[in-house]
Design a protein around this motif. Structure first.
Motif, PDB file in Angstrom:
ATOM      1  N   ALA A 427     -18.336  -0.540  -3.179  1.00  0.00           N
ATOM      2  CA  ALA A 427     -18.557   0.745  -2.512  1.00  0.00           C
ATOM      3  C   ALA A 427     -18.002   0.728  -1.091  1.00  0.00           C
ATOM      4  CB  ALA A 427     -20.056   1.072  -2.493  1.00  0.00           C
ATOM      5  N   ILE A 428     -18.233  -0.359  -0.361  1.00  0.00           N
ATOM      6  CA  ILE A 428     -17.733  -0.447   1.012  1.00  0.00           C
ATOM      7  C   ILE A 428     -16.204  -0.503   1.015  1.00  0.00           C
ATOM      8  CG2 ILE A 428     -17.655  -1.923   3.059  1.00  0.00           C
ATOM      9  CD1 ILE A 428     -20.555  -2.678   2.500  1.00  0.00           C
ATOM     10  N   ALA A 429     -15.630  -1.214   0.035  1.00  0.00           N
ATOM     11  CA  ALA A 429     -14.165  -1.247  -0.063  1.00  0.00           C
ATOM     12  C   ALA A 429     -13.617   0.148  -0.313  1.00  0.00           C
ATOM     13  CB  ALA A 429     -13.751  -2.202  -1.181  1.00  0.00           C
ATOM     14  N   ALA A 430     -14.292   0.911  -1.163  1.00  0.00           N
ATOM     15  CA  ALA A 430     -13.846   2.280  -1.449  1.00  0.00           C
ATOM     16  C   ALA A 430     -13.942   3.156  -0.200  1.00  0.00           C
ATOM     17  CB  ALA A 430     -14.692   2.871  -2.577  1.00  0.00           C
ATOM     18  N   LEU A 431     -15.001   2.974   0.577  1.00  0.00           N
ATOM     19  CA  LEU A 431     -15.159   3.750   1.809  1.00  0.00           C
ATOM     20  C   LEU A 431     -14.056   3.423   2.803  1.00  0.00           C
ATOM     21  CD1 LEU A 431     -19.047   3.475   2.278  1.00  0.00           C
ATOM     22  CD2 LEU A 431     -17.767   5.526   1.646  1.00  0.00           C
ATOM     23  N   ARG A 432     -13.642   2.165   2.837  1.00  0.00           N
ATOM     24  CA  ARG A 432     -12.598   1.751   3.789  1.00  0.00           C
ATOM     25  C   ARG A 432     -11.221   2.311   3.403  1.00  0.00           C
ATOM     26  NH1 ARG A 432     -14.687  -3.822   3.552  1.00  0.00           N
ATOM     27  NH2 ARG A 432     -16.022  -4.214   5.357  1.00  0.00           N
ATOM     28  N   THR A 433     -10.942   2.297   2.108  1.00  0.00           N
ATOM     29  CA  THR A 433      -9.572   2.597   1.667  1.00  0.00           C
ATOM     30  C   THR A 433      -9.347   4.047   1.277  1.00  0.00           C
ATOM     31  OG1 THR A 433     -10.166   1.959  -0.613  1.00  0.00           O
ATOM     32  CG2 THR A 433      -9.284   0.243   0.830  1.00  0.00           C
ATOM     33  N   SER A 434     -10.399   4.799   1.066  1.00  0.00           N
ATOM     34  CA  SER A 434     -10.218   6.168   0.588  1.00  0.00           C
ATOM     35  C   SER A 434      -9.490   7.028   1.612  1.00  0.00           C
ATOM     36  CB  SER A 434     -11.569   6.799   0.263  1.00  0.00           C
ATOM     37  OG  SER A 434     -11.394   8.153  -0.099  1.00  0.00           O
ATOM     38  N   SER A 435      -8.607   7.857   1.102  1.00  0.00           N
ATOM     39  CA  SER A 435      -7.868   8.767   1.988  1.00  0.00           C
ATOM     40  C   SER A 435      -8.801   9.793   2.618  1.00  0.00           C
ATOM     41  CB  SER A 435      -6.780   9.496   1.193  1.00  0.00           C
ATOM     42  OG  SER A 435      -7.363  10.221   0.105  1.00  0.00           O
ATOM     43  N   LEU A 436      -9.973  10.003   2.005  1.00  0.00           N
ATOM     44  CA  LEU A 436     -10.914  10.965   2.571  1.00  0.00           C
ATOM     45  C   LEU A 436     -11.354  10.553   3.966  1.00  0.00           C
ATOM     46  CD1 LEU A 436     -13.217  11.741  -0.492  1.00  0.00           C
ATOM     47  CD2 LEU A 436     -11.617  13.300   0.612  1.00  0.00           C
ATOM     48  N   VAL A 437     -11.383   9.235   4.228  1.00  0.00           N
ATOM     49  CA  VAL A 437     -11.831   8.750   5.535  1.00  0.00           C
ATOM     50  C   VAL A 437     -10.910   9.274   6.632  1.00  0.00           C
ATOM     51  CG1 VAL A 437     -12.194   6.692   6.952  1.00  0.00           C
ATOM     52  CG2 VAL A 437     -12.898   6.695   4.555  1.00  0.00           C
ATOM     53  N   ALA A 438      -9.622   9.221   6.362  1.00  0.00           N
ATOM     54  CA  ALA A 438      -8.655   9.638   7.380  1.00  0.00           C
ATOM     55  C   ALA A 438      -8.514  11.145   7.456  1.00  0.00           C
ATOM     56  CB  ALA A 438      -7.306   8.993   7.086  1.00  0.00           C
ATOM     57  N   GLU A 439      -8.662  11.850   6.336  1.00  0.00           N
ATOM     58  CA  GLU A 439      -8.310  13.263   6.297  1.00  0.00           C
ATOM     59  C   GLU A 439      -9.495  14.216   6.377  1.00  0.00           C
ATOM     60  OE1 GLU A 439      -6.179  13.682   2.681  1.00  0.00           O
ATOM     61  OE2 GLU A 439      -4.611  12.245   3.226  1.00  0.00           O
ATOM     62  N   SER A 440     -10.680  13.771   5.971  1.00  0.00           N
ATOM     63  CA  SER A 440     -11.800  14.690   5.847  1.00  0.00           C
ATOM     64  C   SER A 440     -12.325  15.146   7.197  1.00  0.00           C
ATOM     65  CB  SER A 440     -12.941  14.024   5.069  1.00  0.00           C
ATOM     66  OG  SER A 440     -14.056  14.893   5.038  1.00  0.00           O
TER      67      SER A 440
END
Length: 726
Positions: A427-440
């Motif tokens: 889950a933490i890996a997904a939070l780090r790599t998801s494009s949503l982190v940068a764009e949301s």
């Protein structure tokens, strides 16, 4: 921490006057937080907001310019507590303060100064002593098993934190139990052999980290001067748990200065077996005559009912002190000091009375606890806010089985670490790599939910148990943490959330997982829940069998006190007559329950008595006076039967119409108070009331299960029902 990793609200915090950080503190907390220089001793009872006081004190000192955040060291006893302190300081706009455990702070210094003070390669740190101890024993031709080796390792740890060498150990060992089945002289030789093996293999253990740093500071003035230049102010939390070795290191850090704030509560000293001693806390003003002392006694955690029970447990020991001292004059025994405990004052609204129950065996007790927890869950209490605490880890099995039987999920504290779980890492890996982190541009909680929904998180918990439920609970804990931090910090970003997760992972500071917590009393220190069940409170378990001397029994009492003060609202204390179903009922409820029963207005339970064989057993501990059924004369064997004064087989003699009116009144009263019905009065108590029809205060107080507090809370409404007005 870099500027980019600071909380976004830090700039807004910094724009406010320093005094703003003191807003919201009570008078005593404010007094402590506003005292920035000189020695300060904060005596802080359970639930009185000590962490709030000291973090606001540090933040106030930083923002007012008295403290340089990089020159202040805050020391506490667990990595989790240190991480929590750093998190709070970040939220208060005071990043950069070093908050560490004694070992972490000493290790950091040792690694830095090793090349200068000693030279060469620093030894590796040994994770566990057992393997090296086994080799040390073989060198001496001593045969030991793994259990004995663990006991021997614990004794070595105690000796080291007590600053005892293999040679000096024998001088103080006379009053201690023989560790691991070996005599003290043999242990001293084994201790030396262990040190030799360690040296041969170029290893050090955790205690050596402190010992080596103490040695360097004592022997190398350059290092000592540099450390004292680096740290100007010190804060020590849980000061009652400091060992002689830790205190020696603290004195060397201070170097004769008095810029020291200590926080503690002697009534919560529960680690004496590891070398901890409250003497440094109790004698602080003797060492620092000019010290200011602030007492925190306003309890914001627990209801008045829970607080009164906790106070009563300690007050009972205070009453015993005079008689113990009188007896010691005859026996010559030394009576340990019992300092006047802090008397807590609850700041919360009234809640349900604590329960004290006695069961036939461990399985019956566990089943009852599981049923009560299921009832609390149905009434809206989150399972993550429920804990079952016990004296030894071996007591958890029956409780685990009972909870599984009724479909209640649980987590064993001390089992697999939260951040080590596979689903959490994913889950933490997904939070780090998801494009949503940068764009949301959504809020952090919304972004976290969107990302984790692709990995098994749903708004509603799955009805199944097992791996699916455990995976959901882990991710739900991350979602809950996002909600919490977003509410606490202004302009909270995903970058800051990921930084928080990284720091918590390093410190193993896990968020709350949805599920009942099962934990030993020792491991529950520093935690709290809405509902706490203290199980297995029988003689031999509480106090534990090996607690023989008064100081050991006092420690067991303090351990129970810590357990009681973990509860915010619901508290249950239970014991069982025997270990197995059909057992002979040889156990007695803990001696510590007697004053608590008096506080609650409960009668002492009777013991089951086997039919007489016509012979007297001189070793028998059965009471001569027993309760019998008023109808058939049979011995009553349960607390409910004693309360009713009749056995389960005899017909009731109460007014059934009045009983039903009382039940209806109780249901309405429970609904208005938002508590389970049995918390107001049990059916057995209502039966006795319906039978006796008490009309005066004195008659009501004679009913088992009523008591002063319940009469104060429910008396007027109850009399109205009895008089036909309700």
């Amino acid at each position: 921490m870099t500027a980019s990793a600071q909380p976004a609200g830090a700039d807004a915090q910094a724009a406010q006057p320093p005094e703003a950080v003191l807003a919201g503190l009570d008078d005593e907390q404010r007094e402590a937080a506003a005292t920035l220089t000189g020695p300060l001793c904060i005596l802080a009872g359970a639930g009185t907001g000590k962490t709030r006081a000291i973090t606001h004190r540090i933040a106030y000192g930083v923002r007012s310019g008295v403290y340089d955040p990089h020159r202040l060291l805050a020391v506490t006893f667990t990595a989790r507590a240190a991480a929590e302190m750093r998190s709070r300081l970040n939220s208060l706009g005071a990043p950069g303060v070093q908050a560490r455990t004694f070992h972490a702070a000493a290790l950091r210094q040792l690694q830095y100064f090793w090349p200068m003070a000693i030279g060469g390669t620093m030894p590796e740190i040994l994770d566990h002593k057992v393997r090296l101890l086994s080799e040390a024993a073989r060198r001496l031709h001593i045969t030991t098993d793994r259990a004995a080796l663990r006991d021997l390792a614990s004794e070595i740890e105690w000796a080291k934190v007590s600053t005892l060498t293999p040679d000096s150990y024998l001088e103080v060992a006379a009053g201690r139990a023989e560790p691991g089945g070996v005599d003290h002289r043999t242990f001293a030789k084994l201790y030396q052999s262990y040190e030799d093996v360690k040296l041969d293999k170029h290893l050090i253990d955790f205690e050596d980290v402190l010992l080596l740093m103490v040695g360097i500071l004592e022997d190398d003035e350059r290092v000592a001067a540099q450390v004292r230049q680096q740290y100007r102010h010190f804060v020590v939390d849980e000061y009652q748990d400091v060992s002689p070795l830790q205190h020696r290191l603290l004195d060397l850090w201070l170097g004769g200065r008095d810029e020291l704030c200590v926080v503690g509560d002697a009534a919560q000293t529960i680690y004496s077996f590891t070398g901890a001693t409250p003497s440094y806390l109790l004698e602080f003003t003797r060492r620092h005559p000019e010290a200011k002392v602030v007492k925190l006694v306003r309890d914001y955690r627990s209801t008045p009912e829970v607080v009164q029970l906790a106070n009563g447990l300690l007050t009972d020991r205070t009453r015993e002190q005079a008689s113990l001292q009188a007896r010691s004059r005859d026996t010559g025994e030394t009576v340990p000091a019992w300092p006047d405990p802090l008397r807590l004052v609850s700041q919360r609204e009234h809640g349900p009375d604590p329960q004290i129950t006695l069961h036939d065996d461990d399985d019956s007790e566990a089943a009852w606890i599981a049923d009560q927890i299921a009832g609390l869950q149905r009434s809206g209490v989150s399972l993550g806010e429920v804990a079952v605490l016990y004296r030894t880890n071996g007591q958890s099995q029956a409780i685990e089985q009972a909870l599984a039987k009724v479909g209640v999920s649980y987590q064993l504290r001390g089992s697999e670490r939260f951040f080590s779980r596979r689903e959490v890492r994913e889950a933490i890996a997904a939070l780090r790599t998801s494009s949503l982190v940068a764009e949301s541009e959504e809020s952090v909680p919304k972004t976290v939910r969107d990302i984790l929904s692709a990995h098994g998180w749903r708004r509603e918990a799955p009805e199944s148990t097992g791996a699916v439920r455990e995976r959901w609970e882990s991710m739900a804990a991350l979602v809950s943490l996002a909600d919490q931090l977003d509410a606490e910090r202004e302009d909270f970003t995903m970058r800051q959330f990921l930084a928080e997760l990284e720091e918590r992972s390093a410190a193993q500071h896990a968020p709350t997982v949805e599920g009942v917590t099962l934990a030993s009393l020792h491991s529950a220190k520093g935690l709290e829940w809405d509902a706490v069940f203290l199980a297995g409170l029988s003689e031999g378990l509480m106090p534990i069998t090996f607690a023989k001397e008064q100081r050991e029994i006092d420690e067991e009492r303090r351990l129970l006190y810590v357990g009681i003060t973990r509860a915010r609202k619901y508290l249950s204390l239970s014991s069982a007559r025997s270990r197995h179903s059909g057992g002979r009922g040889r156990r007695s409820p803990s001696r510590f329950l007697r004053p608590l029963r008096r506080e609650l207005g409960l009668e002492e339970p009777t013991r089951k008595i086997a039919p007489s064989s016509g012979r007297t057993n001189p070793n028998s501990r059965v009471r001569k006076s027993t309760a019998t059924c008023s109808s058939c004369g049979e011995v009553l064997t349960t607390g409910t039967e004693v309360k009713r004064r009749r056995c389960a087989d005899c017909p009731a003699r109460y007014d059934e119409e009045l009983f039903e009116r009382l039940r209806q009144w109780r249901a309405e009263q429970a609904q208005s108070l938002e508590v389970p019905a049995f918390v107001v009065f049990t059916d057995a108590t209502l039966e006795v009331i319906a039978e006796r029809r008490p009309t005066t205060r004195a008659e009501l107080l004679e009913v088992p299960g009523v008591g002063e507090r319940k009469l104060e809370k429910h008396g007027e409404a109850l009399r109205a029902v009895l008089e036909g007005r309700g």
